[in-house]
Design a protein around this motif. Structure first.
Motif, mmCIF file in Angstrom:
data_model
loop_
_atom_site.group_PDB
_atom_site.id
_atom_site.type_symbol
_atom_site.label_atom_id
_atom_site.label_comp_id
_atom_site.label_asym_id
_atom_site.label_seq_id
_atom_site.Cartn_x
_atom_site.Cartn_y
_atom_site.Cartn_z
ATOM 1 N N ALA A 75 0.831 -1.208 0.000
ATOM 2 C CA ALA A 75 0.000 0.000 0.000
ATOM 3 C C ALA A 75 0.866 1.259 0.000
ATOM 4 O O ALA A 75 0.537 2.249 -0.661
ATOM 5 C CB ALA A 75 -0.921 -0.004 1.219
ATOM 6 N N VAL A 114 -5.571 -4.082 7.109
ATOM 7 C CA VAL A 114 -6.254 -3.165 6.190
ATOM 8 C C VAL A 114 -7.448 -2.523 6.877
ATOM 9 O O VAL A 114 -7.719 -1.324 6.717
ATOM 10 C CB VAL A 114 -6.693 -3.908 4.913
ATOM 11 N N LEU A 146 -3.759 -6.043 -2.341
ATOM 12 C CA LEU A 146 -3.244 -6.172 -0.975
ATOM 13 C C LEU A 146 -3.544 -7.549 -0.394
ATOM 14 O O LEU A 146 -2.683 -8.156 0.257
ATOM 15 C CB LEU A 146 -3.841 -5.091 -0.072
ATOM 16 N N PRO A 169 -7.168 1.357 0.813
ATOM 17 C CA PRO A 169 -7.069 1.073 -0.624
ATOM 18 C C PRO A 169 -8.389 1.335 -1.342
ATOM 19 O O PRO A 169 -9.445 1.498 -0.705
ATOM 20 C CB PRO A 169 -6.737 -0.427 -0.645
ATOM 21 N N GLY A 202 -1.602 3.483 -1.595
ATOM 22 C CA GLY A 202 -2.909 2.979 -1.173
ATOM 23 C C GLY A 202 -3.206 1.651 -1.828
ATOM 24 O O GLY A 202 -3.506 0.665 -1.171
#
Length: 328
Positions: free
Chosen positions: A69, A224, A80, A140, A74
């Motif tokens: 990220a 996340v 991710l 993200p 991001g």
């Protein structure tokens, strides 16, 4: 069995819950995410092996997501998740190739040692990992869309639920496969597996890599979701938490991961609000009650079982004329 009735109802309720507008969506999302590494612990326990170092893979997944990220500004949620999963799989393969040579306390302590090595590295390499402050994980995009916090949490809720459902089905089918039955045989008579021309190490390694991948995927989701990865993700207390939750929920069924994770997070959230720093005492009392009165865990209690699976199987092992008696 009772869980065959409860599971479809619970799944439908989980799917519909965010639409109700209640504020527990974030809580349930964390429950689903943390159930993944617990599921990995339950998988290893089928072979009679316990890992006090699976926080290693939890941290690998979270930090990998953080690094990706950071480099991508991001990034994309799918990227991710894939990066964290692949990194934990590779780490599990490397570490697993070494630790599967050992059993029981040696297996447990070696996993703990590897986890604490990573914890120390995350603490010391401040300029790379952020040290004790942790590594920030920017929110993200989701399929190219930038979402606000509430929308992003709802998306992650459904992603975690879907991943958990697929993982539960996958692990259940794995344990019901020939490889899964061979994995369980490691706990009782490893020599017989060798007589069949199979390698106990390879069987345990497969399960170990799956277990590590589940832990890494859970860590990626939590990192996340919380927007940060810290060295505490790799600390031994986190590994002990996974084992605690597995015993609480019940190691005899994959649903024990969900039941244990829900009860653990519920007690921790509510006990911390009312009894402050002594919430661990409440959790300890609950675990003692489970061990004394429902050794098969919460899922075993729902099924009406009062003894562990090993105790239920003991009489069968002593019956004359069985294959084991013949071998003796």
């Amino acid at each position: 069995m009772l869980h065959r009735v409860i599971v479809p109802i619970a799944l439908l309720a989980a799917i519909a819950y965010p639409m109700s507008g209640h504020s527990w969506t974030a809580f349930l999302a964390i429950v689903f995410m943390k159930a993944l590494p617990v599921l990995g612990i339950i998988l290893l326990l089928q072979a009679g092996q316990v890992s006090f170092g699976h926080a290693l893979y939890f941290a690998v997944g979270a930090y990998t997501a953080g690094f990706v990220a950071r480099d991508l500004g991001g990034g994309e949620l799918v990227v991710l998740l894939l990066a964290g999963t692949v990194a934990s799989l590779i780490a599990g393969l490397i570490v697993g190739a070494f630790v599967v040579r050992y059993r029981y306390i040696f297996f447990a302590m070696l996993n703990l040692a590897f986890s604490m090595v990573l914890y120390s590295l995350l603490e010391k390499f401040f300029h790379i990992t952020g040290g004790s402050d942790g590594l920030r994980i920017d929110r993200p995009t989701v399929l190219g869309l930038s979402l606000d916090r509430a929308e992003f949490e709802t998306i992650l809720y459904y992603v975690a639920l879907a991943i958990l459902a697929v993982s539960l089905i996958g692990v259940h089918r794995f344990l019901d496969s020939p490889t899964g039955h061979a994995l369980k045989a490691i706990k009782t008579n490893e020599t017989r597996i060798e007589y069949l021309g199979l390698s106990p190490r390879m069987i345990l390694l497969r399960a170990y890599v799956v277990s590590a991948t589940l832990a890494g995927l859970g860590g990626t989701l939590v990192g996340v979701f919380q927007g940060i990865a810290t060295p505490d993700y790799a600390y031994w207390v986190r590994s002990g938490e996974f084992v605690f939750v597995a015993i609480l929920g019940g190691t005899g069924h994959v649903l024990g991961a969900v039941a244990g994770s829900f009860v653990y997070e519920f007690i921790r959230a509510n006990a911390a609000a009312y009894v402050g720093d002594t919430w661990q005492l409440t959790l300890g009392i609950v675990l003692l009650v489970i061990i004394l009165f429902a050794p098969s865990g919460l899922i075993g209690l729902l099924n009406g079982r009062r003894r562990p699976a090993a105790a239920d199987a003991e009489p069968a092992k002593r019956q004359p004329g069985t294959d084991q008696e013949v071998a003796r």
